[in-house]
Motif scaffolding. Structure first.
Motif, PDB file in Angstrom:
ATOM      1  N   UNK A  48       9.658   5.323 -94.198  1.00  0.00           N
ATOM      2  CA  UNK A  48       9.012   4.026 -94.388  1.00  0.00           C
ATOM      3  C   UNK A  48       9.134   3.232 -93.091  1.00  0.00           C
ATOM      4  N   UNK A  49       8.035   2.698 -92.600  1.00  0.00           N
ATOM      5  CA  UNK A  49       8.025   2.050 -91.288  1.00  0.00           C
ATOM      6  C   UNK A  49       8.914   0.811 -91.247  1.00  0.00           C
ATOM      7  N   UNK A  50       9.002   0.065 -92.336  1.00  0.00           N
ATOM      8  CA  UNK A  50       9.747  -1.195 -92.328  1.00  0.00           C
ATOM      9  C   UNK A  50      11.255  -0.965 -92.381  1.00  0.00           C
ATOM     10  N   UNK A  51      11.716  -0.021 -93.185  1.00  0.00           N
ATOM     11  CA  UNK A  51      13.155   0.141 -93.421  1.00  0.00           C
ATOM     12  C   UNK A  51      13.746   1.392 -92.784  1.00  0.00           C
ATOM     13  N   UNK A  52      12.921   2.296 -92.277  1.00  0.00           N
ATOM     14  CA  UNK A  52      13.355   3.558 -91.684  1.00  0.00           C
ATOM     15  C   UNK A  52      14.073   4.459 -92.687  1.00  0.00           C
ATOM     16  N   UNK A  53      13.901   4.193 -93.952  1.00  0.00           N
ATOM     17  CA  UNK A  53      14.411   5.089 -94.992  1.00  0.00           C
ATOM     18  C   UNK A  53      13.294   6.062 -95.365  1.00  0.00           C
ATOM     19  N   UNK A 110      19.541  -2.039 -95.264  1.00  0.00           N
ATOM     20  CA  UNK A 110      20.699  -1.834 -94.403  1.00  0.00           C
ATOM     21  C   UNK A 110      22.007  -1.944 -95.183  1.00  0.00           C
ATOM     22  N   UNK A 111      22.064  -2.874 -96.106  1.00  0.00           N
ATOM     23  CA  UNK A 111      23.273  -3.027 -96.925  1.00  0.00           C
ATOM     24  C   UNK A 111      23.511  -1.786 -97.773  1.00  0.00           C
ATOM     25  N   UNK A 112      22.434  -1.203 -98.308  1.00  0.00           N
ATOM     26  CA  UNK A 112      22.573   0.043 -99.078  1.00  0.00           C
ATOM     27  C   UNK A 112      23.045   1.161 -98.156  1.00  0.00           C
ATOM     28  N   UNK A 113      22.381   1.306 -97.017  1.00  0.00           N
ATOM     29  CA  UNK A 113      22.679   2.394 -96.094  1.00  0.00           C
ATOM     30  C   UNK A 113      24.136   2.364 -95.627  1.00  0.00           C
ATOM     31  N   UNK A 114      24.653   1.175 -95.405  1.00  0.00           N
ATOM     32  CA  UNK A 114      26.031   1.047 -94.921  1.00  0.00           C
ATOM     33  C   UNK A 114      27.065   1.482 -95.958  1.00  0.00           C
ATOM     34  N   UNK A 115      26.657   1.654 -97.203  1.00  0.00           N
ATOM     35  CA  UNK A 115      27.590   2.051 -98.255  1.00  0.00           C
ATOM     36  C   UNK A 115      27.317   3.464 -98.776  1.00  0.00           C
ATOM     37  N   UNK A 159      18.496   7.978 -99.205  1.00  0.00           N
ATOM     38  CA  UNK A 159      17.930   6.655 -99.499  1.00  0.00           C
ATOM     39  C   UNK A 159      16.428   6.677 -99.274  1.00  0.00           C
ATOM     40  N   UNK A 160      15.683   6.065-100.203  1.00  0.00           N
ATOM     41  CA  UNK A 160      14.230   5.984-100.061  1.00  0.00           C
ATOM     42  C   UNK A 160      13.749   4.624-100.565  1.00  0.00           C
ATOM     43  N   UNK A 161      12.676   4.152 -99.958  1.00  0.00           N
ATOM     44  CA  UNK A 161      12.023   2.930-100.445  1.00  0.00           C
ATOM     45  C   UNK A 161      11.010   3.341-101.500  1.00  0.00           C
TER      46      UNK A 161
END
Length: 371
Positions: free
Chosen positions: A205-210, A265-270, A277-279
């Motif tokens: 996803x372009x916005x979140x890089x997930x 980012x908060x999800x990714x950090x945990x 992780x996916x949007x």
């Protein structure tokens, strides 16, 4: 399950550093593709040697040795590519194949005129193969091995070879091979970089890089298949922002995009490196947690919820409170395939929303909360 105001103690082994993209499967797929290409090159080499010996004047060649070498080399190709000797091709197996190719070519040259053989340029095949699949360092080592074979063939040609050869002649003979190795390696790297960029664009996803949902579905179905085959567990989190619409209406879509990035980012950090992780939609995310049951998933989800609740969004001069609701479903316990897992995680998310938002809920069988 209502909002967990204090997360239970974290069990040993549940530490979850920042997420890294799981590229192992993609790399394995690339090596399988490379392996098929190497097999085609190897069969091309066999055909070229066979055609040369059939159609050229080869009365001085050692026919028995050449055909014996062809049979042995063809058997090696069959073992590597068709008898499942190497189930998961990797760099080591491709390197062994190129070394074997060099040994076979040296054997053929030794019995067809040595350095005077018209097949001397066959050494370009393992160089190109290595440059396309194994990178600069291994290719350089391959050229060094070919140089050693060249010296061996020259010594076999003339007892005075080492005394009469000059550095200039030796470099002139090897220069075309070095040039081919360099150019092919550069082109291969450019192609691989372009493919990686294309894959990144198509899968993220372009916005979140997930991951986007197309890539996530493929990965999730694979993980569910692994769980089914080896009787393992995994959990799915469905995470949804509670106030994206309000942020968009009050502070504009640019602030809404930053809210989505903050949540991602908060999800990714945990998450651990093995988590995915996916949007899923505008402000909704899916997290797949392999080897994690519902209790462990609830701990992770609570950490994510607290992290986001404690990280307000800066919108101009204002500081906007943020929160998420999270639904959880566990493979086996709440579904036996990915579709059922996603449906039940979504039901749990609706339950968390219905109970006041900013909550974590594990799926509980019963009436559809969305209904």
């Amino acid at each position: 399950m209502d909002n967990l105001t204090a997360a239970p103690p974290q069990p040993a082994g549940v530490s979850r550093p920042r997420q890294a993209p799981p590229d192992a499967e993609l790399e394995s797929t690339e090596f399988r593709d490379f392996s098929r290409t190497v097999a085609e090159i190897e069969w091309l080499l066999v055909i070229l040697v066979l055609l040369f010996h059939v159609f050229q004047d080869s009365t001085e060649d050692n026919t028995f040795a050449i055909y014996g070498g062809l049979i042995v080399y063809a058997a090696i190709i069959l073992v590597f590519h068709y008898f499942n000797f190497v189930r998961r091709p990797g760099r080591w197996s491709l390197a062994v194949e190129t070394w074997t190719m060099i040994v076979f070519i040296t054997w053929v040259l030794f019995h067809t005129g040595r350095l005077d053989s018209p097949l001397l340029n066959l050494y370009l095949l393992p160089i190109v193969t290595s440059a396309l699949t194994l990178g600069q360092l291994v290719t350089l080592l391959q050229v060094g091995l070919i140089a050693a074979c060249y010296l061996f063939l020259g010594q076999a040609t003339s007892a005075t070879f080492l005394s009469i050869i000059t550095a200039g002649n030796f470099a002139a003979d090897l220069a075309p091979m070095l040039l081919v190795a360099y150019i092919t390696t550069m082109l291969s790297q450019d192609i691989l970089n372009a493919m990686a960029r294309i894959r990144l664009i198509s899968e993220t996803d372009a916005l979140t890089r997930s991951y986007n949902m197309r890539a996530f579905h493929a990965l999730a179905r694979r993980e569910c298949a692994v769980a089914a085959r080896y009787n393992r567990i995994l959990s799915l989190l469905m995470v949804d922002s509670d106030n994206l619409k309000k942020v968009n209406d009050t502070h504009g879509h640019e602030a809404g995009d930053r809210l989505i990035q903050l949540v991602a980012q908060s999800i990714r950090d945990n998450l651990r490196a093995t988590d995915i992780l996916a949007r899923y939609g505008g402000d909704e995310f899916m997290c797949l947690l392999p080897e994690t049951g519902s209790q462990g998933a609830a701990i992770v989800a609570e950490r994510i919820r607290v992290r986001i609740a404690e990280t307000p969004l800066a919108a101009g001069a204002a500081s906007v409170a943020t929160s998420v609701s999270i639904g959880i479903a566990t493979y086996g316990e709440h579904g036996s395939d990915f579709d059922a897992l996603a449906k039940n995680a979504d039901h749990a998310l609706y339950a968390a929303k219905a109970r006041g938002r900013n909550r974590v809920a594990v799926f509980e069988p019963g009436p559809d909360p969305a209904g």
